[in-house]
Design a protein around this motif. Sequence first.
Motif, PDB file in Angstrom:
ATOM      1  N   PHE A   1     -17.405 -10.582  -9.453  1.00 34.40           N
ATOM      2  CA  PHE A   1     -17.007  -9.481 -10.323  1.00 34.40           C
ATOM      3  C   PHE A   1     -18.227  -8.816 -10.952  1.00 34.40           C
TER       4      PHE A   1
ATOM      5  N   LYS B   1      -6.534 -15.002  -1.164  1.00 31.94           N
ATOM      6  CA  LYS B   1      -7.580 -15.047  -2.189  1.00 31.94           C
ATOM      7  C   LYS B   1      -8.682 -16.036  -1.841  1.00 31.94           C
TER       8      LYS B   1
ATOM      9  N   PHE C   1      -9.059 -12.500 -11.172  1.00 31.82           N
ATOM     10  CA  PHE C   1      -8.756 -12.006  -9.824  1.00 31.82           C
ATOM     11  C   PHE C   1      -7.319 -11.491  -9.749  1.00 31.82           C
TER      12      PHE C   1
ATOM     13  N   TYR D   1     -15.353 -14.691  -7.103  1.00 35.01           N
ATOM     14  CA  TYR D   1     -14.882 -13.432  -6.517  1.00 35.01           C
ATOM     15  C   TYR D   1     -15.875 -12.282  -6.720  1.00 35.01           C
TER      16      TYR D   1
ATOM     17  N   ASN E   1      -5.343  -2.936  -9.280  1.00 34.26           N
ATOM     18  CA  ASN E   1      -5.635  -2.172  -8.063  1.00 34.26           C
ATOM     19  C   ASN E   1      -4.360  -1.791  -7.318  1.00 34.26           C
TER      20      ASN E   1
ATOM     21  N   THR F   1     -16.089  -4.067 -14.333  1.00 36.98           N
ATOM     22  CA  THR F   1     -14.725  -4.411 -13.916  1.00 36.98           C
ATOM     23  C   THR F   1     -14.136  -5.466 -14.852  1.00 36.98           C
TER      24      THR F   1
ATOM     25  N   ASN G   1      -6.966  -8.209 -11.814  1.00 35.47           N
ATOM     26  CA  ASN G   1      -7.611  -7.068 -11.168  1.00 35.47           C
ATOM     27  C   ASN G   1      -6.845  -6.618  -9.930  1.00 35.47           C
ATOM     28  N   THR G   2      -6.286  -7.565  -9.205  1.00 36.14           N
ATOM     29  CA  THR G   2      -5.496  -7.221  -8.018  1.00 36.14           C
ATOM     30  C   THR G   2      -4.215  -6.484  -8.423  1.00 36.14           C
TER      31      THR G   2
ATOM     32  N   HIS H   1     -10.967  -4.574  -3.897  1.00 38.34           N
ATOM     33  CA  HIS H   1     -11.776  -5.576  -4.591  1.00 38.34           C
ATOM     34  C   HIS H   1     -13.255  -5.371  -4.269  1.00 38.34           C
TER      35      HIS H   1
END
Length: 218
Positions: A101, A75, A128, A99, A135, A105, A131-132, A166
């Motif tokens: 964004f 990260k 982060f 990150y 995904n 999102t 969202n990871t 990402h």
Amino acid sequence: MNKNSVKNFLLPFAICLLIALALYPDSTVNLDQYSTEGLELNYHISEELAMAPEPINIQKNIFTPHLGKSFEGFKEALAFKESRGNYFTVNTLGYLGKYQFGKETLKMIGIYSPNQFLKNPELQEKAFFANTKRNKWVLRKDIKRFEGKSIGGVKVTESGILAAAHLAGPGSVKKFLRSYGSSNFSDAYGSSVKYYMKKFSGYDTSIVTPNKKAKATP
């Protein structure tokens, strides 16, 4: 020598002897205890230090953690590519924070105030991770199917897939994998799915659990 002379000589001698005995009760000193055998005594200093007219200011207690291929390494490497690790930056396209964004999102993971998000590093870290997780859930079948294979000269790894997601979203990563590299999305700055898959390959992202409904709560 008369008696007074003897007395004047012996009294100071006796006092000195008593002091010596008090300070050094064991008159036998074992010099073997003070041997320098086996010690590295051949020290050298640089010419710069030896000839410096004034003491050189040497910064102490510098600690740079080696994150390697850990999730933290993943990260932080991704954040450096996105924003040089700056929590408070906004790029020319309106992407926010460390990150980078997008606002849409952020909404998907439960964040509806971009201003609050930008001022809150802790919330950015939560975003982060959430969202990871999301995904990874979307791409779970593709990770299983393609991990370890080579597409367009790039070895497919889970971390590479998550980094590319990402950048471009999980849909673009699906297209890249299932077209075997023919569909290779690039953003406005020229970074592509393929590039991210290669640059961020081989990190340990096993800590990320797939979660369709992952949210980042303030």
